[in-house]
Design a protein around this motif. Structure first.
Motif, PDB file in Angstrom:
ATOM      1  N   UNK A 109      20.820  77.614  72.505  1.00  0.00           N
ATOM      2  CA  UNK A 109      20.899  78.877  71.767  1.00  0.00           C
ATOM      3  C   UNK A 109      20.971  80.063  72.716  1.00  0.00           C
ATOM      4  N   UNK A 110      20.166  80.037  73.763  1.00  0.00           N
ATOM      5  CA  UNK A 110      20.182  81.135  74.731  1.00  0.00           C
ATOM      6  C   UNK A 110      21.575  81.271  75.355  1.00  0.00           C
ATOM      7  N   UNK A 111      22.192  80.150  75.662  1.00  0.00           N
ATOM      8  CA  UNK A 111      23.538  80.179  76.241  1.00  0.00           C
ATOM      9  C   UNK A 111      24.549  80.762  75.258  1.00  0.00           C
ATOM     10  N   UNK A 112      24.373  80.468  73.978  1.00  0.00           N
ATOM     11  CA  UNK A 112      25.264  81.035  72.953  1.00  0.00           C
ATOM     12  C   UNK A 112      25.075  82.547  72.846  1.00  0.00           C
ATOM     13  N   UNK A 113      23.831  82.992  72.950  1.00  0.00           N
ATOM     14  CA  UNK A 113      23.552  84.425  72.923  1.00  0.00           C
ATOM     15  C   UNK A 113      24.195  85.107  74.124  1.00  0.00           C
ATOM     16  N   UNK A 156      19.157  92.936  71.733  1.00  0.00           N
ATOM     17  CA  UNK A 156      18.354  94.159  71.899  1.00  0.00           C
ATOM     18  C   UNK A 156      16.887  93.850  72.165  1.00  0.00           C
ATOM     19  N   UNK A 157      16.384  92.778  71.603  1.00  0.00           N
ATOM     20  CA  UNK A 157      14.962  92.434  71.760  1.00  0.00           C
ATOM     21  C   UNK A 157      14.671  91.698  73.055  1.00  0.00           C
ATOM     22  N   UNK A 158      15.556  90.810  73.466  1.00  0.00           N
ATOM     23  CA  UNK A 158      15.247  89.931  74.591  1.00  0.00           C
ATOM     24  C   UNK A 158      16.049  90.185  75.864  1.00  0.00           C
ATOM     25  N   UNK A 206      22.159  97.629  74.443  1.00  0.00           N
ATOM     26  CA  UNK A 206      23.451  96.998  74.129  1.00  0.00           C
ATOM     27  C   UNK A 206      23.861  97.235  72.684  1.00  0.00           C
ATOM     28  N   UNK A 207      25.153  97.496  72.483  1.00  0.00           N
ATOM     29  CA  UNK A 207      25.721  97.619  71.145  1.00  0.00           C
ATOM     30  C   UNK A 207      26.981  96.761  71.062  1.00  0.00           C
ATOM     31  N   UNK A 208      27.181  96.068  69.956  1.00  0.00           N
ATOM     32  CA  UNK A 208      28.426  95.304  69.795  1.00  0.00           C
ATOM     33  C   UNK A 208      29.603  96.254  69.587  1.00  0.00           C
TER      34      UNK A 208
END
Length: 444
Positions: free
Chosen positions: A226-230, A330-332, A337-339
């Protein structure tokens, strides 16, 4: 088999020819249907209907238009008994123009499903003033009356789809669970249509028929999938090429974008994702020079695929209830950052664009073929570029990946959404028999 298409004379809205009975027949060209659909899309944008609701608004008028024209064409079959709980429309009680009746049924139903009814009424009055020139008034009125009768039949069917009931259901409950969807800036809007799974499907068996595999489990360990996907979303967004930015913007299709400058907020209205594909139907029909019956076929089949696509997708969205990339990043990772695109107000998985675009592409491919190239100018009126595609599938794949470029979806939502949409689209195409191949007037 070679398809023979009736050439649409753009300079003429209609033609009048003599029938055996001596009554004047009113033959309406395909462009009138396209212009009327455009008017409906214009009002949907103005009234700010959400993407799922907009798909419902497109479907019922399109089905009515198809049903009227199919009743007068032995080459086509009714969708009664094929679409859930749809019964056969009534026969006309006197001689009518099926073309005009189909147009009236479309307008009547479309008007009943929108807010800005006066706008559609004004459009109809101006159109009918032109169409009625030189036509026997009794014949014209009888045709309109038959259209009204069919519209009443279809609207009664629509009343049973649970839409009205879901208007009274409770709002979606947001929790503090870090894995679950949270409203996103700048509007922090509540979740759109959390009960859409209750809407009666048109062709699919149930909202859960095409449930995709589960999304990747939330896990912010740096070695987790999941982290890699983020990080894929984050890194893609900060390294976008100009082409990727244009693709993301072209397929944004957000009906209500909030623009913030300091303390000032202003909204921009755009066409919905389903509306974009309805626009592609028009482009394909005009290129192929379809006649009114073929035009109605394309709108009906595509609108059913779109509507069922939203029902299927929304069922999964509120089942998995996965948090959006913007909230996680934004949390982690990066609080600033903005999309590129504004995050839509509903859960992440699966991607709506991926599901409905591929369902629509399969439907259109079944009619126009695998290698039907076209120039998509649907978004030009919203200040965006014109894009060229080699096929409907080509366009649907670009629509899907645009959500990664926009920073609003992880890749599993896109990839599994594509699979979900194509499975659904193929089911709809295989189930619905629109053409009577043995009698079709359009094939040899």
């Amino acid at each position: 088999m070679k398809k023979i298409f009736l050439t649409v004379t753009l300079a003429m809205l209609f033609a009048i020819s003599a029938c055996d009975s001596g009554v004047k027949e009113l033959e309406i060209e395909s462009d009138v249907y396209h212009e009327t659909m455009d008017k409906l899309s214009e009002i949907i944008v103005h009234d700010i209907f959400s993407p799922p609701v907009a798909s419902r608004i497109y479907a019922y008028p399109s089905i009515a238009m198809y049903e009227v024209l199919a009743k007068n064409d032995a080459g086509y079959q009714s969708l009664a008994g094929q679409l859930t709980e749809l019964s056969e429309i009534p026969d006309p009680k006197e001689e009518v123009s099926y073309d005009l009746a189909a147009l009236q049924a479309f307008i009547k139903i479309g008007t009943a499903l929108i807010f800005s009814e006066a706008d559609m009424d004004a459009y109809r009055d101006e159109l009918y003033e032109e169409l009625g020139k030189g036509v026997n008034s009794d014949f014209f009125e009888a045709s309109v009356a038959y259209g009204d009768e069919v519209a009443a039949h279809i609207l009664q069917w629509a009343d049973g789809d649970m839409y009205k009931q879901t208007r009274t259901y409770p709002k979606f409950t947001v929790t503090n669970d870090p894995t679950r969807w949270q409203p996103t800036p700048p509007g922090y809007f509540e979740a759109i249509e959390p009960h859409w799974t209750q809407i009666r499907p048109f062709a699919i068996d149930s909202a859960s028929q095409f449930t995709p595999e589960r999304p990747t489990a939330f896990d912010m360990d740096k070695n987790s999938t999941f982290y890699k996907e983020v990080m894929e979303v984050y890194e893609t967004a900060v390294n976008l090429t100009q082409e990727q930015k244009e693709i993301a913007s072209f397929w944004d299709c957000n009906p209500y974008v909030m623009n913030v400058t300091g303390h000032v907020m202003a909204a921009t209205k755009k066409i919905t994702p389903g509306g974009h594909w309805i626009g592609i139907v028009k482009i394909a029909c005009r290129k192929a020079e379809t006649n009114p019956m073929q035009t109605a076929e394309a709108y009906a089949l595509t609108s059913v695929a779109l509507a069922d696509g939203f029902i299927s997708c929304w069922n999964e969205k509120f089942r998995s209830n996965l948090i959006r990339p913007e909230t996680v990043i934004n949390k982690y990772i990066d609080e600033e950052w903005l999309p590129l695109l504004q995050t839509p107000p509903f859960p992440e998985y699966t991607s709506g664009h991926s599901v409905i675009s591929n369902a629509a592409a399969v439907a259109l491919t079944s009619i126009f073929g695998d290698n039907f190239s076209f120039r998509d100018d649907t978004e030009e009126k919203y200040g965006l570029s014109v894009r060229d595609f080699d096929s409907f599938i080509d366009a649907s794949e670009e629509a899907a990946i645009s959500r990664l470029y926009g920073g609003i979806h992880y890749m599993p939502a896109i990839e599994n959404g594509v699979t979900q949409g194509r499975k659904l689209g193929n089911f709809v195409v295989d189930k619905l028999e629109l053409r009577n191949e043995a009698l079709s007037q359009n094939e040899e």
